[in-house]
Structures are given as structure tokens and as C-alpha cells.
Write an enzyme that holds these catalytic residues in place. Structure first.
Site, PDB file in Angstrom:
ATOM      1  N   SER A 140     -12.157 -37.895  25.310  1.00  0.00           N
ATOM      2  CA  SER A 140     -12.135 -38.233  26.821  1.00  0.00           C
ATOM      3  C   SER A 140     -12.942 -39.384  27.069  1.00  0.00           C
ATOM      4  O   SER A 140     -14.038 -39.585  26.622  1.00  0.00           O
ATOM      5  CB  SER A 140     -12.293 -36.770  27.794  1.00  0.00           C
ATOM      6  OG  SER A 140     -12.683 -37.161  28.977  1.00  0.00           O
ATOM      7  N   TYR A 153     -18.098 -29.663  29.566  1.00  0.00           N
ATOM      8  CA  TYR A 153     -17.189 -30.535  29.196  1.00  0.00           C
ATOM      9  C   TYR A 153     -17.727 -31.942  28.728  1.00  0.00           C
ATOM     10  O   TYR A 153     -17.223 -32.390  27.532  1.00  0.00           O
ATOM     11  CB  TYR A 153     -16.064 -30.926  30.256  1.00  0.00           C
ATOM     12  CG  TYR A 153     -14.799 -31.689  30.117  1.00  0.00           C
ATOM     13  CD1 TYR A 153     -13.731 -30.848  29.626  1.00  0.00           C
ATOM     14  CD2 TYR A 153     -14.653 -32.971  30.175  1.00  0.00           C
ATOM     15  CE1 TYR A 153     -12.526 -31.455  29.162  1.00  0.00           C
ATOM     16  CE2 TYR A 153     -13.312 -33.593  30.081  1.00  0.00           C
ATOM     17  CZ  TYR A 153     -12.394 -32.835  29.548  1.00  0.00           C
ATOM     18  OH  TYR A 153     -11.280 -33.635  29.191  1.00  0.00           O
TER      19      TYR A 153
HETATM   20  P1  NAD Z   1      -3.239 -28.583  29.834  1.00  0.00           P
HETATM   21  O1  NAD Z   1      -4.001 -27.642  30.156  1.00  0.00           O
HETATM   22  O2  NAD Z   1      -2.142 -29.198  30.200  1.00  0.00           O
HETATM   23  O3  NAD Z   1      -3.085 -28.215  28.186  1.00  0.00           O
HETATM   24  C1  NAD Z   1      -4.022 -27.542  27.461  1.00  0.00           C
HETATM   25  C2  NAD Z   1      -3.368 -27.027  26.046  1.00  0.00           C
HETATM   26  O4  NAD Z   1      -4.327 -26.286  25.450  1.00  0.00           O
HETATM   27  C3  NAD Z   1      -2.318 -25.882  26.566  1.00  0.00           C
HETATM   28  O5  NAD Z   1      -1.411 -26.049  25.327  1.00  0.00           O
HETATM   29  C4  NAD Z   1      -2.972 -24.670  26.328  1.00  0.00           C
HETATM   30  O6  NAD Z   1      -2.246 -23.453  25.956  1.00  0.00           O
HETATM   31  C5  NAD Z   1      -3.911 -24.916  25.245  1.00  0.00           C
HETATM   32  N1  NAD Z   1      -5.070 -24.147  25.099  1.00  0.00           N
HETATM   33  C6  NAD Z   1      -6.072 -23.718  25.851  1.00  0.00           C
HETATM   34  N2  NAD Z   1      -6.959 -22.963  25.591  1.00  0.00           N
HETATM   35  C7  NAD Z   1      -6.486 -22.798  24.376  1.00  0.00           C
HETATM   36  C8  NAD Z   1      -6.916 -22.230  23.055  1.00  0.00           C
HETATM   37  N3  NAD Z   1      -8.193 -21.113  23.150  1.00  0.00           N
HETATM   38  N4  NAD Z   1      -6.474 -21.988  21.778  1.00  0.00           N
HETATM   39  C9  NAD Z   1      -5.509 -22.790  21.671  1.00  0.00           C
HETATM   40  N5  NAD Z   1      -4.981 -23.134  22.659  1.00  0.00           N
HETATM   41  C10 NAD Z   1      -5.464 -23.284  23.884  1.00  0.00           C
HETATM   42  O7  NAD Z   1      -4.494 -29.924  29.369  1.00  0.00           O
HETATM   43  P2  NAD Z   1      -4.444 -31.393  29.011  1.00  0.00           P
HETATM   44  O8  NAD Z   1      -4.805 -32.013  30.155  1.00  0.00           O
HETATM   45  O9  NAD Z   1      -2.935 -31.622  28.366  1.00  0.00           O
HETATM   46  O10 NAD Z   1      -5.486 -31.663  28.062  1.00  0.00           O
HETATM   47  C11 NAD Z   1      -5.308 -31.739  26.617  1.00  0.00           C
HETATM   48  C12 NAD Z   1      -6.529 -32.435  26.094  1.00  0.00           C
HETATM   49  O11 NAD Z   1      -6.742 -33.512  26.709  1.00  0.00           O
HETATM   50  C13 NAD Z   1      -7.859 -31.752  26.308  1.00  0.00           C
HETATM   51  O12 NAD Z   1      -8.803 -31.701  25.170  1.00  0.00           O
HETATM   52  C14 NAD Z   1      -8.472 -32.477  27.425  1.00  0.00           C
HETATM   53  O13 NAD Z   1      -9.975 -32.162  27.499  1.00  0.00           O
HETATM   54  C15 NAD Z   1      -8.104 -33.703  27.217  1.00  0.00           C
HETATM   55  N6  NAD Z   1      -8.190 -34.734  28.262  1.00  0.00           N
HETATM   56  C16 NAD Z   1      -7.351 -34.553  29.428  1.00  0.00           C
HETATM   57  C17 NAD Z   1      -7.357 -35.653  30.319  1.00  0.00           C
HETATM   58  C18 NAD Z   1      -6.757 -35.165  31.649  1.00  0.00           C
HETATM   59  O14 NAD Z   1      -6.868 -36.230  32.490  1.00  0.00           O
HETATM   60  N7  NAD Z   1      -5.616 -34.400  31.526  1.00  0.00           N
HETATM   61  C19 NAD Z   1      -8.306 -36.513  30.124  1.00  0.00           C
HETATM   62  C20 NAD Z   1      -8.904 -36.605  29.067  1.00  0.00           C
HETATM   63  C21 NAD Z   1      -8.889 -35.900  28.165  1.00  0.00           C
END
Ligand code: NAD
Length: 257
Positions: A140, A153
Site C-alpha cells: 500500500s 496497518y
Molecule cells: P477487501 O476487504 O475488499 O478484500 C479483502 C479480501 O481478503 C477478501 O477476499 C477477504 O475475504 C480476504 N480476507 C480477509 N481476512 C482474511 C483471512 N484471515 N484469511 C483469508 N482471507 C482473508 O479489501 P481490498 O481493499 O480489496 O484489500 C486487498 C488488499 O489490498 C489488502 O492487503 C489491502 O491492505 C490492500 N490495499 C487496499 C487499498 C484500498 O484502497 N482498498 C489500498 C492499498 C492497499
């Protein structure tokens, strides 16, 4: 266009958001895909199967090292092993350091950081034996800068970038690469919750979304999961094979400030 026919990709946390977007891009490029994450697995399997490759799902809770080991064993048994590992599963919790719930700290470190170590150490031997592999860690912008309220985080994502550099160096003379991608705001359930929390204070939801972007992301537009999928495909390509140990931001200008 990157052709990944014959390769198997494992994408953690791919039943939603960014992970699902990356899984769809990998499947479109011809890869077989092992999905992981909570929620309606059958629906997501059907969506990823539309591109004709083999698709499976393992329900591992990646906060548990033993579940991760079972997931990698499943990928080896059913798919012949993992060629492309995308460490994407992640959660968020927002609170000041002195109020941060201890169990939330532990689960964010386990899911967002330690799981990357466990899946990497378990997939690497086979990648080395085949002398080809791609490890892509979804970090991120918060792996490079901080924001208030996000102690666990930010700590975990900085850790992911450090781990990425070490694995990038340890594999530098092989055809295995390890890189991190660093998105800014992407409109997924993880971010929608933060917009909803702002709106709950009485602000109009559209205004809350605008304020969230305006504070950090100069483009005032969200990054999209398909854009992240395309970046992953580049890192899987021959053209991307000398990108090693990098932390690649894709953030609407967030880190340029
Ligand atoms: P999201 O909540 O849409 O998806 C998260 C996914 O992780 C889901 O499929 C959920 O079932 C799974 N998950 C959660 N806990 C779990 C566990 N203990 N075991 C297995 N699976 C698990 O979130 P997202 O926004 O798509 O985030 C995905 C990644 O991207 C994360 O690492 C997040 O930190 C990173 N990220 C997101 C953003 C953003 O703006 N959305 C920005 C930078 C980084």
C-alpha cells in the site's frame, strides 16, 4: 499481451476487491487460479472460470500458518504447485495508538504481514526448483508513508515492503522475482467502510467520498482493481523480469506530494 497459459497463480483474499480484480486479470491472461478468502466462493469461482482456465478455491484463514500450509499443499496436489503468488489478503482497523485494541493489532500483523512470510517461504522452494516464479505482495502507499489512526496497518505494510526487498535480493540471480505494489485509494469494501464511518458523523456520503480522496489522492479518482491486475501482469511478463525488490506505487499521485 502477457501469456500465462500453463502457469498457476494463487491469490490470497481474492473473493473481493483488489484480489478478485487481480485473479480475473491473471485468468484472462491464461493462468489457472487458486482463489482464497471468505464469502461466496462458488460465485467467485464461476466469475473467474469464464476465461476457460482451471479455477479452485481454498478457504484458508491466512492468520493461521497451518491453514496457509494446507492451502499451498492443496495447490501442489490439485494444480501442480504455485508459479505466481499474490499475497493480497488484508484487513484494516482505524484507532489511535493508545486506544488500539490488542486483538486487532495481532490480527492485522498476522494477516497483512506474517501471512506473506509464511506463503513465501512455502512457495519458494518449488519456484527455485523450476527456476521461475513471481511473488507479488499487495502492500500500500501505507508501506511508504503513515496516516493517523492506522498504526497496525502502516507497520504491517512497511514490514511487507522490507520483506519484499529481502526476498528480491535472495532470489536476485534466479528467474524468481519478488515485488510489492502500493495502491492508493481503491473503492473496495475495505475503503467503503471508511467512507461510511465518515458519513456516519452526518456528512453527505458523496461529500465523504470526495473528502477522503481530496485529503490524499491528487487525481481525485480511485485506482481500480483492473488497473492493479494489469500491473501484476506486467510484473509477470518477461519485460518485468528485472524489476526486483521494488515497491511500485499506483496511487493517483499520493506519494508524489
Ligand atoms: P477487501 O476487504 O475488499 O478484500 C479483502 C479480501 O481478503 C477478501 O477476499 C477477504 O475475504 C480476504 N480476507 C480477509 N481476512 C482474511 C483471512 N484471515 N484469511 C483469508 N482471507 C482473508 O479489501 P481490498 O481493499 O480489496 O484489500 C486487498 C488488499 O489490498 C489488502 O492487503 C489491502 O491492505 C490492500 N490495499 C487496499 C487499498 C484500498 O484502497 N482498498 C489500498 C492499498 C492497499
Amino acid at each position: 499481451m502477457t501469456n500465462l497459459t500453463g502457469k498457476t497463480a494463487l491469490v490470497t483474499g481474492s473473493t473481493s476487491g483488489i484480489g478478485l480484480g487481480i485473479a480475473l486479470s491473471l485468468a484472462k491472461a491464461g493462468a489457472n487460479v487458486v482463489l482464497n478468502g471468505f464469502g461466496d466462493a462458488a460465485k467467485v469461482i464461476a466469475e473467474v472460470q469464464q476465461f476457460g482456465g482451471k479455477v479452485g478455491h481454498h478457504p484458508a484463514d491466512v492468520s493461521k500458518p497451518e491453514d496457509i500450509a494446507e492451502m499451498i499443499a492443496y495447490a501442489e496436489r490439485e494444480f501442480g504447485g504455485v508459479d505466481i503468488l499474490v499475497n493480497n489478503a488484508g484487513i484494516q482497523h482505524v484507532a489511535a495508538v493508545e486506544d488500539f485494541p490488542l486483538e486487532r493489532w495481532d490480527s492485522i500483523i498476522a494477516i497483512n504481514l506474517s501471512s506473506v512470510f509464511h506463503s513465501t517461504r512455502l512457495c519458494l522452494p518449488r519456484m527455485r526448483a523450476k527456476n521461475w516464479g513471481r511473488i507479488i505482495n499487495v502492500a500500500s502507499v501505507h508501506g511508504q508513508v503513515g496516516s493517523v489512526g492506522k498504526a497496525a496497518y502502516v507497520a504491517a505494510k512497511h514490514g511487507v515492503i522490507g520483506l519484499t526487498k529481502v526476498v528480491g535480493l535472495e532470489t536476485a540471480t534466479t528467474q524468481v522475482t519478488c515485488n510489492a505494489i502500493c495502491p492508493g485509494w481503491v473503492l473496495t469494501p475495505l475503503v467503503q467502510k471508511q467512507i461510511d464511518d465518515r458519513a456516519a458523523t452526518g456528512i453527505d456520503p458523496q461529500q465523504a467520498q470526495h473528502d477522503l480522496l481530496a485529503e490524499k489522492q491528487p487525481s481525485l479518482e480511485f485506482v481500480t482493481p483492473p488497473q492493479l491486475g494489469e500491473l501484476v501482469l506486467f510484473l509477470c511478463s518477461e519485460a518485468g523480469s528485472q524489476v526486483r525488490g521494488a515497491a511500485w506505487n499506483i496511487d493517483g499521485g499520493w506519494l508524489a506530494q
